[in-house]
Scaffold this motif. Sequence first.
Motif, PDB file in Angstrom:
ATOM      1  N   THR A  11      72.356  55.580   6.140  1.00 28.38           N
ATOM      2  CA  THR A  11      71.036  56.182   5.981  1.00 28.38           C
ATOM      3  C   THR A  11      70.166  56.040   7.225  1.00 28.38           C
ATOM      4  O   THR A  11      69.158  56.729   7.352  1.00 28.38           O
ATOM      5  CB  THR A  11      70.274  55.565   4.787  1.00 28.38           C
ATOM      6  OG1 THR A  11      70.278  54.136   4.906  1.00 28.38           O
ATOM      7  CG2 THR A  11      70.915  55.958   3.475  1.00 28.38           C
ATOM      8  N   TYR A  12      70.564  55.153   8.145  1.00 21.81           N
ATOM      9  CA  TYR A  12      69.752  54.957   9.343  1.00 21.81           C
ATOM     10  C   TYR A  12      70.458  55.370  10.630  1.00 21.81           C
ATOM     11  O   TYR A  12      69.877  55.271  11.712  1.00 21.81           O
ATOM     12  CB  TYR A  12      69.316  53.491   9.450  1.00 21.81           C
ATOM     13  CG  TYR A  12      68.222  53.136   8.472  1.00 21.81           C
ATOM     14  CD1 TYR A  12      66.882  53.340   8.784  1.00 21.81           C
ATOM     15  CD2 TYR A  12      68.527  52.615   7.222  1.00 21.81           C
ATOM     16  CE1 TYR A  12      65.878  53.030   7.882  1.00 21.81           C
ATOM     17  CE2 TYR A  12      67.525  52.306   6.306  1.00 21.81           C
ATOM     18  CZ  TYR A  12      66.216  52.515   6.646  1.00 21.81           C
ATOM     19  OH  TYR A  12      65.217  52.210   5.746  1.00 21.81           O
ATOM     20  N   PRO A  44      66.129  47.564  -2.526  1.00 16.94           N
ATOM     21  CA  PRO A  44      66.618  48.279  -1.348  1.00 16.94           C
ATOM     22  C   PRO A  44      67.714  47.501  -0.624  1.00 16.94           C
ATOM     23  O   PRO A  44      67.725  46.263  -0.637  1.00 16.94           O
ATOM     24  CB  PRO A  44      65.374  48.399  -0.462  1.00 16.94           C
ATOM     25  CG  PRO A  44      64.214  48.161  -1.363  1.00 16.94           C
ATOM     26  CD  PRO A  44      64.701  47.233  -2.427  1.00 16.94           C
ATOM     27  N   GLN A  79      73.348  62.382   6.250  1.00 19.21           N
ATOM     28  CA  GLN A  79      72.820  61.637   5.107  1.00 19.21           C
ATOM     29  C   GLN A  79      73.537  61.995   3.814  1.00 19.21           C
ATOM     30  O   GLN A  79      72.960  61.933   2.738  1.00 19.21           O
ATOM     31  CB  GLN A  79      71.325  61.925   4.951  1.00 19.21           C
ATOM     32  CG  GLN A  79      70.995  63.404   4.966  1.00 19.21           C
ATOM     33  CD  GLN A  79      69.513  63.698   4.920  1.00 19.21           C
ATOM     34  OE1 GLN A  79      69.094  64.723   4.434  1.00 19.21           O
ATOM     35  NE2 GLN A  79      68.700  62.826   5.431  1.00 19.21           N
ATOM     36  N   ASP A 101      70.545  54.578  -4.518  1.00 25.73           N
ATOM     37  CA  ASP A 101      70.885  54.881  -3.134  1.00 25.73           C
ATOM     38  C   ASP A 101      71.197  56.353  -2.875  1.00 25.73           C
ATOM     39  O   ASP A 101      71.256  56.758  -1.712  1.00 25.73           O
ATOM     40  CB  ASP A 101      72.098  54.051  -2.700  1.00 25.73           C
ATOM     41  CG  ASP A 101      71.857  52.563  -2.849  1.00 25.73           C
ATOM     42  OD1 ASP A 101      70.884  52.066  -2.257  1.00 25.73           O
ATOM     43  OD2 ASP A 101      72.633  51.898  -3.558  1.00 25.73           O
ATOM     44  N   TRP A 137      73.280  51.292   3.823  1.00 20.95           N
ATOM     45  CA  TRP A 137      72.193  51.037   4.770  1.00 20.95           C
ATOM     46  C   TRP A 137      72.509  51.640   6.137  1.00 20.95           C
ATOM     47  O   TRP A 137      71.661  52.286   6.763  1.00 20.95           O
ATOM     48  CB  TRP A 137      71.965  49.525   4.900  1.00 20.95           C
ATOM     49  CG  TRP A 137      70.916  49.171   5.904  1.00 20.95           C
ATOM     50  CD1 TRP A 137      69.564  49.119   5.713  1.00 20.95           C
ATOM     51  CD2 TRP A 137      71.134  48.844   7.281  1.00 20.95           C
ATOM     52  NE1 TRP A 137      68.926  48.780   6.883  1.00 20.95           N
ATOM     53  CE2 TRP A 137      69.867  48.604   7.869  1.00 20.95           C
ATOM     54  CE3 TRP A 137      72.284  48.729   8.079  1.00 20.95           C
ATOM     55  CZ2 TRP A 137      69.723  48.252   9.196  1.00 20.95           C
ATOM     56  CZ3 TRP A 137      72.131  48.391   9.410  1.00 20.95           C
ATOM     57  CH2 TRP A 137      70.859  48.153   9.953  1.00 20.95           C
ATOM     58  N   GLY A 195      68.239  46.930   2.567  1.00 18.35           N
ATOM     59  CA  GLY A 195      67.756  46.044   3.617  1.00 18.35           C
ATOM     60  C   GLY A 195      67.227  44.724   3.086  1.00 18.35           C
ATOM     61  O   GLY A 195      67.432  43.663   3.695  1.00 18.35           O
ATOM     62  N   ARG A 218      66.757  56.939   1.388  1.00 18.15           N
ATOM     63  CA  ARG A 218      66.117  55.677   1.737  1.00 18.15           C
ATOM     64  C   ARG A 218      65.217  55.243   0.594  1.00 18.15           C
ATOM     65  O   ARG A 218      64.819  56.046  -0.236  1.00 18.15           O
ATOM     66  CB  ARG A 218      65.302  55.837   3.019  1.00 18.15           C
ATOM     67  CG  ARG A 218      66.145  56.194   4.224  1.00 18.15           C
ATOM     68  CD  ARG A 218      65.322  56.308   5.471  1.00 18.15           C
ATOM     69  NE  ARG A 218      66.120  56.750   6.613  1.00 18.15           N
ATOM     70  CZ  ARG A 218      65.654  56.908   7.840  1.00 18.15           C
ATOM     71  NH1 ARG A 218      64.366  56.671   8.086  1.00 18.15           N
ATOM     72  NH2 ARG A 218      66.434  57.312   8.821  1.00 18.15           N
ATOM     73  N   SER A 219      64.886  53.993   0.572  1.00 18.92           N
ATOM     74  CA  SER A 219      64.079  53.434  -0.512  1.00 18.92           C
ATOM     75  C   SER A 219      62.641  53.891  -0.389  1.00 18.92           C
ATOM     76  O   SER A 219      61.915  53.472   0.521  1.00 18.92           O
ATOM     77  CB  SER A 219      64.147  51.905  -0.482  1.00 18.92           C
ATOM     78  OG  SER A 219      65.465  51.482  -0.634  1.00 18.92           O
ATOM     79  N   ARG A 220      62.243  54.777  -1.286  1.00 17.93           N
ATOM     80  CA  ARG A 220      60.873  55.259  -1.348  1.00 17.93           C
ATOM     81  C   ARG A 220      60.729  56.055  -2.634  1.00 17.93           C
ATOM     82  O   ARG A 220      61.691  56.323  -3.336  1.00 17.93           O
ATOM     83  CB  ARG A 220      60.531  56.158  -0.154  1.00 17.93           C
ATOM     84  CG  ARG A 220      61.480  57.325   0.009  1.00 17.93           C
ATOM     85  CD  ARG A 220      61.202  58.049   1.306  1.00 17.93           C
ATOM     86  NE  ARG A 220      62.183  59.084   1.566  1.00 17.93           N
ATOM     87  CZ  ARG A 220      62.142  60.295   1.076  1.00 17.93           C
ATOM     88  NH1 ARG A 220      61.172  60.637   0.262  1.00 17.93           N
ATOM     89  NH2 ARG A 220      63.057  61.186   1.384  1.00 17.93           N
TER      90      ARG A 220
END
Length: 350
Positions: free
Chosen positions: A140-141, A86, A319, A202, A137, A88, A299-301
């Motif tokens: 996405t936030y 990820p 996004q 990503d 990053w 982050g 996001r990383s999931r």
Amino acid sequence: MPTTLESLPVELIATILGNLDLESLVKVSNLSQRLRHVASDSTLNPWKRPIYQNLASGRYERTLYHLSLRLTVPRSNWIDILTLAPPGFILFESSLPNLKASEWEECFRKRFIPGWLKWKKDNTWRMLYIKMLYRVWHRTYTTCTTDEAWTKYIVLNRNGSVNELESSSRGFSPMAIFAEMQFQSNLSHLPPTIRVVATFTDVRVIAIGVLHMPRSPLIVNHNACALLHPPGIEITDTHGVNLKGSSHFYSKLTHPLPAESHRNYPLYTPGGGDRRWGSLEEEGKQWMGGLMIIVQLIRSRTIIGYEQDESEFAGSWNQFASFTWHDLLTIAPWMKERVTKIIDGPGLGI
């Protein structure tokens, strides 16, 4: 003479070491010169398995955070980490390794879609990689669109042509755009269908179209079907595909590298994530009108498919990123011979 670990063949030692967790592997690799030699051999590479297990699980051992400080770890493992981990974790938690320019380039090309090379300019590959990772990053936030005021997307038309279009990033709404496409094609009375074409670390490439029983063959979009179902590939069972009478040669996509849910792309990946082949097509329904293709930042999931995630798709926070014709050719090179005209902007290209 008793058999010891160090008396075994190096290949067997590497296999044994590869079954350890990272912390234990670091300790064992420093017990003797022979074990250190095996651990640092890039061909044997006992680090690959435990590193991949960490990346796949999402639960990282503390040793992984500063693994770049270990001289016994072959540099090639960092290409995997920098491709799959990820943003982050890479930006704010781990110690970055010292890699060659060619290795940073490999990391960039395996992680990001080729359209993002437009930011290369005078940057080094290391600087470009870190800058793009921070951009992912950040986007996405937050809803910030300062670095990309316009979002590009692709429309596959039923007449065989392709339009590369763009819309303001701040108000970019794929479903609103597609609703207008439906209205222009007299298909507003039919519900849209969403398919994930491919998922990467990503981003994921998403197709939005109308899947229904056509009233006339004139409104069927054959290129939409070719994109989602590469010619000659058929699902035989839950374990794979059958290349039936196909003149096409398909090789697994590696640059960029698909996520686990689409690891065999463009071939079918069993397990539930690859939903390009759905039960709707088996009932005789076909893609009609234009097919909109976009890229969504993720996001990383764990990601399964978009059909069960449409509420997030309509989220208010921005996004999405640009997706160009060059990007489409990278993930679906077989479309080049099927497209009759490439149009930059709206219209018929006359």
